[in-house]
Design a protein around this motif. Structure first.
Motif, short mmCIF file in Angstrom:
data_model
loop_
_atom_site.label_atom_id
_atom_site.label_comp_id
_atom_site.label_asym_id
_atom_site.label_seq_id
_atom_site.Cartn_x
_atom_site.Cartn_y
_atom_site.Cartn_z
N ALA B 45 -6.62 -12.12 1.45
CA ALA B 45 -5.78 -11.74 0.30
C ALA B 45 -6.09 -10.33 -0.18
O ALA B 45 -5.19 -9.52 -0.43
N ASP B 46 -7.37 -10.03 -0.30
CA ASP B 46 -7.74 -8.70 -0.80
C ASP B 46 -7.29 -7.62 0.19
O ASP B 46 -6.67 -6.63 -0.20
N LYS B 47 -7.59 -7.83 1.44
CA LYS B 47 -7.27 -6.83 2.48
C LYS B 47 -5.76 -6.61 2.53
O LYS B 47 -5.27 -5.47 2.60
N GLU B 48 -5.03 -7.70 2.49
CA GLU B 48 -3.57 -7.58 2.56
C GLU B 48 -3.00 -6.91 1.31
O GLU B 48 -2.05 -6.13 1.38
N GLY B 49 -3.59 -7.23 0.19
CA GLY B 49 -3.14 -6.62 -1.06
C GLY B 49 -3.36 -5.12 -1.05
O GLY B 49 -2.49 -4.33 -1.45
N ARG B 50 -4.53 -4.72 -0.53
CA ARG B 50 -4.83 -3.29 -0.45
C ARG B 50 -3.86 -2.60 0.51
O ARG B 50 -3.35 -1.51 0.23
N ALA B 51 -3.58 -3.28 1.63
CA ALA B 51 -2.65 -2.70 2.61
C ALA B 51 -1.23 -2.59 2.02
O ALA B 51 -0.54 -1.58 2.23
N SER B 52 -0.83 -3.61 1.28
CA SER B 52 0.50 -3.57 0.67
C SER B 52 0.59 -2.43 -0.33
O SER B 52 1.61 -1.74 -0.41
N PHE B 53 -0.48 -2.25 -1.10
CA PHE B 53 -0.48 -1.12 -2.04
C PHE B 53 -0.34 0.19 -1.28
O PHE B 53 0.47 1.05 -1.63
N LYS B 54 -1.15 0.34 -0.22
CA LYS B 54 -1.11 1.60 0.54
C LYS B 54 0.27 1.86 1.13
O LYS B 54 0.73 3.01 1.22
N ALA B 55 0.92 0.78 1.53
CA ALA B 55 2.25 0.93 2.15
C ALA B 55 3.29 1.46 1.16
O ALA B 55 4.31 2.02 1.57
N HIS B 56 3.03 1.28 -0.14
CA HIS B 56 3.96 1.83 -1.14
C HIS B 56 3.85 3.35 -1.25
O HIS B 56 4.78 4.01 -1.69
N ARG B 57 2.69 3.88 -0.90
CA ARG B 57 2.42 5.30 -1.19
C ARG B 57 3.35 6.21 -0.40
O ARG B 57 3.67 5.97 0.76
N ASP B 58 3.80 7.23 -1.09
CA ASP B 58 4.70 8.22 -0.49
C ASP B 58 5.99 7.60 0.04
O ASP B 58 6.59 8.11 0.99
N GLN B 59 6.39 6.49 -0.59
CA GLN B 59 7.63 5.82 -0.19
C GLN B 59 8.50 5.58 -1.42
O GLN B 59 8.02 5.64 -2.55
#
Lengths: 559, 559
Positions: B45-59
């Motif tokens: 959950a934590d890893k995926e949450g962090r990845a989801s947050f990162k995927a928002h960046r610059d988008q």
């Protein structure tokens, strides 16, 4: 020797419980019978009440126990005699009253809500013993007829007071006084002892009106008191006696329980100046209940740092679409516009009738026939010596009579001229029968303000759709306290409910017989709930009491 | 294909019932676990949450379903990187958003309260699935440390949302939808069929703050929604992503149930102008929830024709009188002032300490010793690499950092200078440790305003009586949201409870160990209940929900 608060609390617990239950059942409930019959109130109750009222005349009112006054003042006149009552009340400077209230705040707020509720319920017993005296005092200040004076100022007002007490009691006891809060933290628990207090807001002021001196005053008065706020009652200078009697009864009970009577004070205007503004603007005054005209009401609402409850003016509509029996409808509506000569906040003013007529039992009755039927019913009631004076009563203020006489609506048609209503007892009564004017539906400015008094406006609309639109727009923009609608079409009914609900206006459908749009039952009908500019008095939903106190919590670890 | 509302209502009834019960029990209750452990939320959950947050960046954020936008805007920066997040959100003109809300009002208000409550509870499940993504979004907009970001923006916010849903559901169902009212009239009865509707007030606006983008937004958002009002969420331009995710989840559930997603809209500011005023002043906007500074809050409160809930600034006090273990007290208070670098509305600012010292287990510890012990505890926490960065987090705005740096209080003594807090992960984090200033008790103007950020003021008083008087005066006149007090004297404790209750301020007594004055538990602690100028948000007492709708009644004779 003082009465035990505990005993009083036990004595009234069942009444309070029943009242709280009634609030949520919203079926018929009355703790005080509205029938002034000797079987209920005693063979001599009426006679004694009348004598007690007469004994006040041309005397100083000395029942109050709120300290030495700065003078005496009184300006009441009987609309039935058009003569002074000659009663004087002790006058106190506004700052004295506010300082008194601040001094006793600690004593009152520290009582438990259940004790305050019981003490206040006890005061209603004292009020009940004086219902007839209050009735005559109401007649001779407001001009109401005898029956309304008894019912509205006596049992109905006492029920509204009990309703406010019950609501305040319930809201203050809806959350626990204390609890053990234990949060699991994995290996250990964090445990806190938590307590809460319902903290009253401070000094409360209630500004009364000239037409319903107890009914419109006691809800705010008791709502503020039950939530722990000391209260100052500032009646209309022309209608003091009915509420002065109630305040005296409250003070008696306070004193009997060893409490300071200044927890509830009467504040009369001086003969040469009014004191409402000075009281309202005092920074220590935190709560204000106001009944009266919109201009002063908006001034009150605009004061900073106050919690305000108002009942101002509204424009009440009747929507005529279809019905089963037009005669019954006309009689019902004639009664509604005539009751207390249109001086009720719930009286209908604007009658919207489609130009195509009203469908009656499947057949269209032409517009003009409907108008004439209404006019005939109004005339018939006013001229009936056995009914007219007892329904219309007298006109409280000369201004109202002048308004009816001088009303000029450009381009309108006079359907029925006003007249007088002969009173069998009081030859000099200030009376006025209902006038009817037909105004154009396009002249919204003519019917978008309250024309206080026995004035009925008929507005010819294109169709019921326009009637609904106008009624809803008026309510939303200018306020409304009641609405009556007649329709046998369930879709039209649902549409009216939907549109008037968005305008915050309750609707009575298809009333005929002995129930009228003006009537408003304690424990069942919410009154002025805040959905439009007519006010937010909200007798009595939870908002009416919970805004008078603040929840404050305390917590401490348990070792 | 749309999900059945009836199924959803049944699915969540038990949760709602439990939440309503918790509101009245006020013992510990949490529907959403605050522990971000893999056992509870899943190994990834934590890893995926962090990845989801990162995927928002610059988008561009494209999850919203509220129609075509007029452009794109975004101004967020990470306080941990002091760099832009590069996220853009769809921008809509204020009038478009309000018109959208008006269009969908009918659909939303016509659902039953129980159905709305269940649909909204369903949205919290979607939010829960994204708690970790929201946590990282919160970290990188507010500067909160990871644990607070997770707890405050995730489970604690969701619990506060559920609390508002439950309170709204309860209040709307506390009175019957219909009843048979039968009044005995002697020889006959008058019988009416009565119905009532809880009528929502209209378009609602929620204006968020930069430090708690979900916790301070969801209560008003869900309170307005559950009572039938379409809502427009206007986040702080620097903290959009956490609440954008929540709004997207709400829209998903609306769409899945065949409802218009514009019942809940996101309103971001344009890059070149702010839109809060234009939204707030729109006449169709009837309800406003606001969290933020007092100046804008007072402007919002002054708007005519709006029902307003605010959480503004306050000056929170600590009263030190006596205790059992001063070390534990100092550690607890050091944590409280340091938590999220003092950027909490509940953070203490003013520490009142008697010049004669504090009685500790029966012995007087001199004033200066107490001050130094507090300073040492603050320093020790900030400099502890295992605790400091995880407690203090980062500073949301450069303005706050400048305030700490530039603070000049004439005649004051600097007890502890601010410093930086090394962050093991983010070398460029904007950090600031707590500074301590001793100010004179006579210089009330120096400590009577909120100094937002990690600033602690020590005020030497004549005695505890002066401490109490100053703390209560400040709260009453300038607002306060929390108060901490340490005393082993039960009379002093009762006095503090009484005086702070009149100032509308909750008090935590004698906190040591793992519970802090800043913390505020859903379903138990009332928050900002309106007793002082800090605001009237009132999470969640009945006032918070009942002012969002109006009771309207209908009645008709039963033949």
């Amino acid at each position: 020797m003082s009465t035990s608060t505990t005993d009083t609390t036990q004595k009234h617990q069942a009444t309070l419980d029943a009242a709280v239950e009634a609030l949520h059942g919203r079926t018929f409930f009355a703790a005080f019978p509205e029938n002034p019959s000797p079987e209920i109130y005693g063979a001599d109750a009426d006679k004694e009440g009348r004598a007690s009222f007469k004994a006040h005349r041309d005397q100083r009112f000395t029942e109050l126990q709120q300290g030495e006054s700065a003078g005496w003042a009184g300006q009441e006149e009987s609309p039935y005699e058009q003569a002074s009552l000659g009663i004087e009340y002790p006058y106190y400077k506004p700052e004295t009253l506010v300082q008194n209230a601040q001094e006793v705040f600690g004593q009152w707020r520290k009582l438990k809500p259940a004790d305050r509720a019981a003490l206040l319920t006890e005061t209603l017993e004292g009020m009940k013993d004086r219902f007839f005296e209050i009735a005559y005092a109401t007649m001779h200040t407001t001009g109401q007829a005898y029956m309304m004076s008894f019912q509205a100022s006596g049992p109905h007002a006492a029920d509204r007071a009990l309703e406010a007490i019950a609501a305040g009691y319930e809201e203050q006891t809806r959350f626990p006084e204390e609890t053990r809060w234990e949060k699991p933290m994995g290996k250990y628990n964090i445990t806190l002892h938590k307590t809460w207090r319902a903290v009253p807001k401070g000094v409360a002021l209630v500004i009364g009106c000239s037409t319903f001196p107890t009914w419109n005053t006691v809800p705010g008065m008791y709502a503020s008191l039950v939530t722990g706020n000391p209260v100052i009652i500032k009646p209309h200078p022309k209608a003091v006696l009915p509420i002065a009697i109630v305040v005296a009864e409250v003070q008696k009970v306070l004193v009997a329980h060893g409490l300071d009577p200044r927890i509830c004070q009467l504040a009369v205007d001086a003969n040469d100046h009014l004191i409402a503004k000075e009281l309202a603007e005092n920074p220590a005054v935190k709560l204000i209940d106001y009944t009266g005209g919109s201009a002063f009401g908006e001034y009150i609402e605009g004061l900073k740092g106050k919690t305000v409850f108002t009942e101002k003016t509204g424009v009440n509509s009747i929507i005529l679409d279809s019905c089963d029996d037009l005669d019954k409808v006309a009689q019902n509506l004639a009664f509604s516009v005539s009751l207390y000569s249109g001086q009720m906040c719930t009286a209908p003013q604007n009658f919207f009738i489609p130009e195509g007529g009203v469908k009656v039992a499947g057949e269209l009755v032409p517009y003009e026939d409907v108008v004439q039927k209404l006019a005939a019913a109004v005339t018939s009631l006013a001229q009936n010596p056995k009914a007219g004076p007892h329904v219309l009563g007298a006109i409280q203020s000369a201004t109202t009579q002048e308004r009816v006489r001088d009303l000029a609506l450009e381009g309108s048609r006079s359907v029925l001229a006003h007249g007088t209503v002969d009173n069998p007892v009081f030859q000099n009564a200030r009376t006025c029968s209902t006038s009817i004017h037909e105004v154009e539906s396009s002249r919204v400015e003519q019917f978008s303000q309250e024309l206080f008094g026995p004035i009925m406006l008929v507005i010819k609309t294109r169709d019921t759709q326009e009637s609904i639109r106008l009624a809803a727009d008026l309510a939303r923009e200018h306020g409304a306290i009641s609405c009556g609608a007649y329709t046998t079409d369930s879709a039209v009914k649902e549409q009216i409910m939907d549109e008037m609900s968005l305008a915050g206006t309750p609707v009575s459908f298809n009333l005929t017989g002995g129930i009228y749009v003006n009537q408003n039952a304690g424990f069942s009908d919410f009154h002025v709930t805040g959905g439009n500019p007519a006010g937010n008095a909200s007798f009595t939903n939870p908002e009416f009491v919970i805004k008078r106190f603040t929840w404050v919590g305390f917590r401490e670890p348990i070792a």
